[in-house]
Write a protein that holds these residues in place. Structure first.
Motif, mmCIF file in Angstrom:
data_model
loop_
_atom_site.group_PDB
_atom_site.id
_atom_site.type_symbol
_atom_site.label_atom_id
_atom_site.label_comp_id
_atom_site.label_asym_id
_atom_site.label_seq_id
_atom_site.Cartn_x
_atom_site.Cartn_y
_atom_site.Cartn_z
ATOM 1 N N ARG A 176 8.492 9.550 8.626
ATOM 2 C CA ARG A 176 9.020 10.698 9.369
ATOM 3 C C ARG A 176 8.220 10.856 10.655
ATOM 4 N NH1 ARG A 176 6.647 12.289 4.620
ATOM 5 N NH2 ARG A 176 4.647 13.401 4.811
ATOM 6 N N GLY A 177 8.730 11.736 11.515
ATOM 7 C CA GLY A 177 8.091 11.935 12.812
ATOM 8 C C GLY A 177 6.680 12.476 12.715
ATOM 9 N N ARG A 178 6.420 13.282 11.688
ATOM 10 C CA ARG A 178 5.079 13.836 11.544
ATOM 11 C C ARG A 178 4.049 12.739 11.274
ATOM 12 N NH1 ARG A 178 0.969 15.594 8.671
ATOM 13 N NH2 ARG A 178 0.104 17.667 9.092
ATOM 14 N N ASP A 179 4.456 11.694 10.560
ATOM 15 C CA ASP A 179 3.535 10.591 10.300
ATOM 16 C C ASP A 179 3.156 9.888 11.601
ATOM 17 O OD1 ASP A 179 3.750 11.212 7.660
ATOM 18 O OD2 ASP A 179 5.110 9.574 7.155
ATOM 19 N N PHE A 180 4.119 9.731 12.498
ATOM 20 C CA PHE A 180 3.816 9.129 13.795
ATOM 21 C C PHE A 180 2.899 10.030 14.608
ATOM 22 C CE2 PHE A 180 5.336 8.313 18.300
ATOM 23 C CZ PHE A 180 4.546 7.198 18.472
ATOM 24 N N ALA A 181 3.153 11.343 14.594
ATOM 25 C CA ALA A 181 2.279 12.283 15.301
ATOM 26 C C ALA A 181 0.868 12.265 14.717
ATOM 27 C CB ALA A 181 2.864 13.690 15.248
ATOM 28 N N ALA A 182 0.763 12.124 13.385
ATOM 29 C CA ALA A 182 -0.550 12.042 12.753
ATOM 30 C C ALA A 182 -1.260 10.753 13.142
ATOM 31 C CB ALA A 182 -0.405 12.136 11.235
ATOM 32 N N TRP A 183 -0.518 9.647 13.243
ATOM 33 C CA TRP A 183 -1.103 8.374 13.656
ATOM 34 C C TRP A 183 -1.665 8.468 15.071
ATOM 35 C CZ3 TRP A 183 0.356 4.633 17.362
ATOM 36 C CH2 TRP A 183 -0.265 3.384 17.220
ATOM 37 N N LEU A 184 -1.055 9.309 15.900
ATOM 38 C CA LEU A 184 -1.540 9.506 17.269
ATOM 39 C C LEU A 184 -2.700 10.495 17.333
ATOM 40 C CD1 LEU A 184 1.855 9.768 19.192
ATOM 41 C CD2 LEU A 184 0.312 7.811 19.096
ATOM 42 N N THR A 193 -7.875 23.879 0.363
ATOM 43 C CA THR A 193 -8.571 23.815 -0.914
ATOM 44 C C THR A 193 -8.135 24.984 -1.784
ATOM 45 O OG1 THR A 193 -10.743 23.754 -1.978
ATOM 46 C CG2 THR A 193 -10.546 25.145 -0.050
ATOM 47 N N GLY A 194 -8.135 24.771 -3.091
ATOM 48 C CA GLY A 194 -7.781 25.853 -4.015
ATOM 49 C C GLY A 194 -6.365 26.360 -3.834
ATOM 50 N N GLY A 195 -5.475 25.497 -3.395
ATOM 51 C CA GLY A 195 -4.093 25.920 -3.198
ATOM 52 C C GLY A 195 -3.841 26.695 -1.926
ATOM 53 N N LYS A 196 -4.876 26.854 -1.082
ATOM 54 C CA LYS A 196 -4.730 27.591 0.172
ATOM 55 C C LYS A 196 -4.644 26.613 1.337
ATOM 56 C CE LYS A 196 -7.267 31.685 -1.408
ATOM 57 N NZ LYS A 196 -8.427 32.588 -1.139
ATOM 58 N N GLN A 197 -3.632 26.791 2.158
ATOM 59 C CA GLN A 197 -3.441 25.934 3.317
ATOM 60 C C GLN A 197 -4.354 26.389 4.456
ATOM 61 O OE1 GLN A 197 -1.581 23.263 3.962
ATOM 62 N NE2 GLN A 197 -0.601 23.068 1.969
ATOM 63 N N LYS A 198 -5.245 25.501 4.884
ATOM 64 C CA LYS A 198 -6.123 25.780 6.018
ATOM 65 C C LYS A 198 -6.029 24.630 7.002
ATOM 66 C CE LYS A 198 -9.580 28.562 3.557
ATOM 67 N NZ LYS A 198 -11.023 28.706 3.218
ATOM 68 N N LEU A 199 -5.569 24.921 8.196
ATOM 69 C CA LEU A 199 -5.420 23.911 9.228
ATOM 70 C C LEU A 199 -6.478 24.119 10.301
ATOM 71 C CD1 LEU A 199 -1.527 23.881 9.622
ATOM 72 C CD2 LEU A 199 -2.960 22.436 8.178
ATOM 73 N N GLY A 200 -7.156 23.044 10.660
ATOM 74 C CA GLY A 200 -8.196 23.118 11.680
ATOM 75 C C GLY A 200 -7.673 22.742 13.064
ATOM 76 N N ARG A 201 -8.576 22.247 13.881
ATOM 77 C CA ARG A 201 -8.222 21.860 15.234
ATOM 78 C C ARG A 201 -7.494 20.517 15.216
ATOM 79 N NH1 ARG A 201 -13.630 22.727 18.747
ATOM 80 N NH2 ARG A 201 -12.110 22.563 20.439
ATOM 81 N N THR A 202 -6.924 20.146 16.360
ATOM 82 C CA THR A 202 -6.230 18.865 16.468
ATOM 83 C C THR A 202 -7.205 17.735 16.165
ATOM 84 O OG1 THR A 202 -4.817 19.806 18.169
ATOM 85 C CG2 THR A 202 -4.837 17.427 17.974
ATOM 86 N N SER A 203 -6.773 16.781 15.368
ATOM 87 C CA SER A 203 -7.695 15.786 14.824
ATOM 88 C C SER A 203 -8.251 14.832 15.887
ATOM 89 C CB SER A 203 -6.984 14.969 13.735
ATOM 90 O OG SER A 203 -5.921 14.213 14.303
ATOM 91 N N LYS A 204 -7.442 14.387 16.825
ATOM 92 C CA LYS A 204 -7.839 13.402 17.845
ATOM 93 C C LYS A 204 -8.349 12.115 17.187
ATOM 94 C CE LYS A 204 -9.240 16.895 21.239
ATOM 95 N NZ LYS A 204 -10.336 17.361 22.120
ATOM 96 N N MET A 205 -7.821 11.775 16.042
ATOM 97 C CA MET A 205 -8.299 10.611 15.296
ATOM 98 C C MET A 205 -7.254 9.501 15.265
ATOM 99 S SD MET A 205 -10.050 12.759 12.187
ATOM 100 C CE MET A 205 -10.263 11.331 11.150
ATOM 101 N N GLY A 206 -6.533 9.326 16.365
ATOM 102 C CA GLY A 206 -5.484 8.328 16.382
ATOM 103 C C GLY A 206 -5.524 7.463 17.621
#
Length: 278
Positions: A176-184, A193-206
């Protein structure tokens, strides 16, 4: 790649069977290789074609020359600033520096003028070579159906389209498109963790080349929308009303990556959401 991995594992096993000691870690490497090759869900890096490698060389050479030109411009700006001439950053303002150096009525010392002219000569050479490489990239972009389709999206020009075609694997490999965005590296870091969704900063790991160009293109779209006004009721208008421009540009780059995946996997040109929903 699977055949090559199996061949490597077979070589190491043959060395061990003959009583010879292979290089250190070979046994562990062979075991890991054999296990990886046997996994049905394992994905391998796609082999680039000769044409992709050639385009990659043109792209990286241009990138290198741009960085070297920027170094020269910044060095000239810093030296001239100590003599009372201040100019903004960027190649667009080199002419102001050149006019100040050539102004005979200014108080700049003759030695500074001579050295400044040397800087300007080198900057002009770099600019000429960069322009030649950009013409080559534009010609290459005009030859491909993929790059032509990508350029139908606002914010994607010939250089960004060439970068996607050159550095990205076939987009069908992403589910899906999100996988491509994650690759970038254009998605938030997961810290759930613990069933709670926590999103951090943009990864920049692509893939940094495509990511940087998409963000630059998205920033151009955001600036145009801020100056001309975004379509009323659009996603961009809602985001600009409550978020800083740079954050909106990164979010837009994420959407551009997803749209590029959809365009190339479905073989369709870009469709403006505002027009499509009208």
């Amino acid at each position: 790649e699977k055949n090559a991995l199996d061949h490597r594992a077979h070589q190491v096993e043959r060395l061990l069977h003959r009583g010879r000691q292979p290089e250190k870690n070979d046994a562990a490497d062979a075991e890991a290789i054999a296990e990886a090759a046997s996994r049905p869900t394992m994905r391998f890096v796609a082999v680039k074609t000769e044409e992709q490698q050639a385009r990659s060389m043109i792209f990286r050479t241009r990138d290198l020359l741009v960085r070297q030109r920027t170094q020269l411009i910044n060095a000239l700006r810093g030296d001239i600033a100590e003599h009372g001439v201040v100019a903004p950053q960027g190649p667009a303002h080199v002419k102001r520096l050149a006019d100040s150096i050539e102004d005979e009525e200014s108080l700049i010392q003759p030695i500074v003028r001579d050295v400044g002219r040397l800087y300007l000569q080198q900057i002009a050479i770099y600019s000429e070579k960069i322009a030649e490489l950009e013409k080559t990239l534009h010609r290459e972009a005009a030859r491909s159906e993929t790059t032509a389709r990508l350029q139908t999206m606002p914010g994607i020009g010939p250089i960004t389209a060439i970068a996607i075609e050159t550095y990205a694997p076939p987009l069908e490999t992403f589910r899906r498109g999100r996988d491509f965005a994650a690759w970038l590296g254009l998605v938030p870091l997961q810290k759930s963790t613990g069933g709670k969704q926590k999103l951090g900063r943009t990864s920049k790991m692509g893939q940094r080349d495509i990511r940087r160009l998409l963000i630059v293109g998205a920033m151009a779209v955001v600036r145009w929308a801020a100056r001309k006004g975004p379509p009323e009721g659009s996603w961009l208008a809602r985001m600009l009303a409550r978020k800083p421009p740079m954050l909106v540009a990164i979010a837009l780059a994420n959407k551009m990556a997803r749209s590029a995946w959809a365009m190339l996997t479905k073989r369709e040109n870009y469709r403006d959401p505002a027009v499509a929903s009208a």
